[in-house]
Design a protein around this motif. Structure first.
Motif, PDB file in Angstrom:
ATOM      1  N   GLU A   1     -30.056 -40.805  21.614  1.00 10.81           N
ATOM      2  CA  GLU A   1     -29.086 -39.865  22.188  1.00 10.81           C
ATOM      3  C   GLU A   1     -27.757 -39.928  21.414  1.00 10.81           C
ATOM      4  OE1 GLU A   1     -28.988 -40.197  26.437  1.00 10.81           O
ATOM      5  OE2 GLU A   1     -27.170 -38.974  26.564  1.00 10.81           O
ATOM      6  N   TYR A   2     -27.377 -41.139  21.039  1.00  9.65           N
ATOM      7  CA  TYR A   2     -26.121 -41.341  20.290  1.00  9.65           C
ATOM      8  C   TYR A   2     -26.180 -40.595  18.954  1.00  9.65           C
ATOM      9  CZ  TYR A   2     -22.399 -43.982  17.897  1.00  9.65           C
ATOM     10  OH  TYR A   2     -21.281 -44.345  17.199  1.00  9.65           O
ATOM     11  N   ALA A  61     -24.950 -33.323  16.350  1.00 10.95           N
ATOM     12  CA  ALA A  61     -24.408 -32.091  16.939  1.00 10.95           C
ATOM     13  C   ALA A  61     -22.948 -31.904  16.516  1.00 10.95           C
ATOM     14  CB  ALA A  61     -24.529 -32.136  18.460  1.00 10.95           C
ATOM     15  N   ALA A  62     -22.174 -33.009  16.506  1.00  7.06           N
ATOM     16  CA  ALA A  62     -20.762 -32.925  16.103  1.00  7.06           C
ATOM     17  C   ALA A  62     -20.657 -32.541  14.621  1.00  7.06           C
ATOM     18  CB  ALA A  62     -20.061 -34.260  16.363  1.00  7.06           C
ATOM     19  N   LEU A  63     -21.550 -33.099  13.803  1.00 11.88           N
ATOM     20  CA  LEU A  63     -21.544 -32.757  12.365  1.00 11.88           C
ATOM     21  C   LEU A  63     -21.878 -31.283  12.173  1.00 11.88           C
ATOM     22  CD1 LEU A  63     -23.348 -35.766  10.645  1.00 11.88           C
ATOM     23  CD2 LEU A  63     -21.002 -34.999  10.228  1.00 11.88           C
ATOM     24  N   LYS A 108     -28.467 -35.824   6.937  1.00 16.66           N
ATOM     25  CA  LYS A 108     -29.806 -36.146   6.442  1.00 16.66           C
ATOM     26  C   LYS A 108     -30.112 -37.642   6.692  1.00 16.66           C
ATOM     27  CE  LYS A 108     -32.434 -35.634   2.217  1.00 16.66           C
ATOM     28  NZ  LYS A 108     -32.150 -36.589   1.194  1.00 16.66           N
ATOM     29  N   GLN A 109     -29.107 -38.482   6.397  1.00 17.04           N
ATOM     30  CA  GLN A 109     -29.307 -39.928   6.601  1.00 17.04           C
ATOM     31  C   GLN A 109     -29.505 -40.250   8.090  1.00 17.04           C
ATOM     32  OE1 GLN A 109     -25.702 -40.885   4.146  1.00 17.04           O
ATOM     33  NE2 GLN A 109     -26.868 -42.736   3.786  1.00 17.04           N
ATOM     34  N   LEU A 110     -28.711 -39.569   8.927  1.00 13.91           N
ATOM     35  CA  LEU A 110     -28.837 -39.807  10.378  1.00 13.91           C
ATOM     36  C   LEU A 110     -30.220 -39.389  10.872  1.00 13.91           C
ATOM     37  CD1 LEU A 110     -25.324 -38.645  11.686  1.00 13.91           C
ATOM     38  CD2 LEU A 110     -26.213 -40.963  11.660  1.00 13.91           C
ATOM     39  N   LEU A 111     -30.736 -38.277  10.317  1.00 10.12           N
ATOM     40  CA  LEU A 111     -32.078 -37.826  10.721  1.00 10.12           C
ATOM     41  C   LEU A 111     -33.139 -38.842  10.299  1.00 10.12           C
ATOM     42  CD1 LEU A 111     -31.747 -34.008   9.972  1.00 10.12           C
ATOM     43  CD2 LEU A 111     -32.193 -35.042  12.203  1.00 10.12           C
ATOM     44  N   GLU A 112     -32.917 -39.481   9.141  1.00 13.19           N
ATOM     45  CA  GLU A 112     -33.868 -40.518   8.686  1.00 13.19           C
ATOM     46  C   GLU A 112     -33.853 -41.720   9.635  1.00 13.19           C
ATOM     47  OE1 GLU A 112     -33.413 -39.343   3.992  1.00 13.19           O
ATOM     48  OE2 GLU A 112     -32.781 -41.337   4.622  1.00 13.19           O
ATOM     49  N   VAL A 113     -32.610 -42.128  10.028  1.00 13.83           N
ATOM     50  CA  VAL A 113     -32.502 -43.257  10.972  1.00 13.83           C
ATOM     51  C   VAL A 113     -33.202 -42.890  12.289  1.00 13.83           C
ATOM     52  CG1 VAL A 113     -30.914 -44.743  12.280  1.00 13.83           C
ATOM     53  CG2 VAL A 113     -30.320 -44.057   9.960  1.00 13.83           C
ATOM     54  N   LEU A 114     -32.993 -41.637  12.709  1.00 17.98           N
ATOM     55  CA  LEU A 114     -33.599 -41.159  13.957  1.00 17.98           C
ATOM     56  C   LEU A 114     -35.127 -41.183  13.867  1.00 17.98           C
ATOM     57  CD1 LEU A 114     -32.749 -40.065  16.713  1.00 17.98           C
ATOM     58  CD2 LEU A 114     -32.752 -37.774  15.753  1.00 17.98           C
ATOM     59  N   ASP A 115     -35.654 -40.778  12.730  1.00 21.99           N
ATOM     60  CA  ASP A 115     -37.116 -40.786  12.513  1.00 21.99           C
ATOM     61  C   ASP A 115     -37.664 -42.205  12.627  1.00 21.99           C
ATOM     62  OD1 ASP A 115     -37.620 -38.195  12.258  1.00 21.99           O
ATOM     63  OD2 ASP A 115     -37.848 -38.160  10.071  1.00 21.99           O
TER      64      ASP A 115
END
Ligand SMILES: C[S@@+](CC[C@H](N)C(=O)[O-])C[C@H]1O[C@@H](n2cnc3c(N)ncnc32)[C@H](O)[C@@H]1O
Length: 227
Positions: A182-183, A189-191, A216-223
């Motif tokens: 969620e974080y 969303a803010a980006l 992109k990096q955040l999406l990788e961490v999320l994955d």
């Protein structure tokens, strides 16, 4: 005393100890709660302003703990000569960094400093790393729709291999904090809003590229987190 989630998680980071210093105590809920639970023996509840200190004293008396919790006033760690554990919660990230800088000696002599910045969390992580404070544990608390970061910090080198860990705490990733998904979602969303609102000047286009790369990096961490 029952605490709301932000304070409950913050208090849960305090290990059993002889003396706690609660900086910016306001209502003194954290020391009251921890003494009643038998986690700490005594505490100093400190605040820069007389009004909150008065409220703290009133609450402490209400709980019959005036012989275990003393109330002092002053800037940050200045009124504290010694404490096993220090809590600095509910203040802006900049204020917390300023308090740690001004009271560095006291902060470094404590076993642990528990911080709960309300803003500028990324800058706080960067500050800690540059100053030689290691984040030994981190958690997220949720109240309503709001998420709060809580960090346990002590003197020590911490190698941050990747700037992404200033954006999402390394410990949160390692332990797969239940609220991390969620974080990260909120950060993305803010980006997205920032990216959408950017103009076409050279500076903004450059910033835009940085934000897209960060997303992109955040999406990788999320994955990884979801796998
Ligand atoms: C929003 S309250 C947080 C109270 C409690 N720690 C919490 O997390 O719920 C912030 C408190 O910090 C105090 N404060 C702000 N700057 C401070 C400083 N530099 N040193 C000590 N106290 C400070 C304010 O007076 C206020 O009572």
């Amino acid at each position: 005393m029952n605490l709301p989630p932000r304070l409950e998680v913050t208090a849960s980071f305090v290990p059993p100890c002889e003396c706690l210093a609660d900086i910016g105590t306001d209502h003194a809920y954290i020391p009251i709660h921890l003494i009643e639970k038998g986690v700490i023996k005594r505490a100093v509840a400190s605040d820069i302003a007389a009004g909150p200190a008065k409220i703290a004293l009133r609450n402490i008396k209400r709980h019959g703990l005036e012989d275990r919790i003393s109330v002092v006033t002053g800037y940050g760690l200045e009124p504290i000569d010694c404490a096993d554990v220090i809590v600095i919660a509910g203040m802006g990230g900049k204020v917390i960094c300023d308090i740690l800088t001004a009271g560095e000696k006291v902060a470094r002599s404590a076993r642990l400093v528990v911080i709960q910045p309300m803003t500028m969390v990324m800058d706080v992580r960067r500050f800690l790393s540059e100053k030689g404070f290691a984040i030994t544990d981190e958690a997220i608390a949720k109240e309503g729709q709001k998420l709060y970061n809580i960090m346990a910090v002590r003197t020590g080198e911490e190698i941050i291999e990747d700037d992404i860990y200033f954006y999402v705490g390394k410990r949160l990733v390692e332990k797969k904090d239940p609220l991390l998904g969620e974080y990260i979602g909120k950060r993305i969303a803010a980006l997205d809003i920032s990216i959408d609102n950017m103009g076409n000047s050279v500076g903004e286009l450059e910033k835009r590229e940085q934000f897209i790369s960060l997303k992109k990096q955040l999406l990788e961490v999320l994955d990884d987190y979801r796998s």
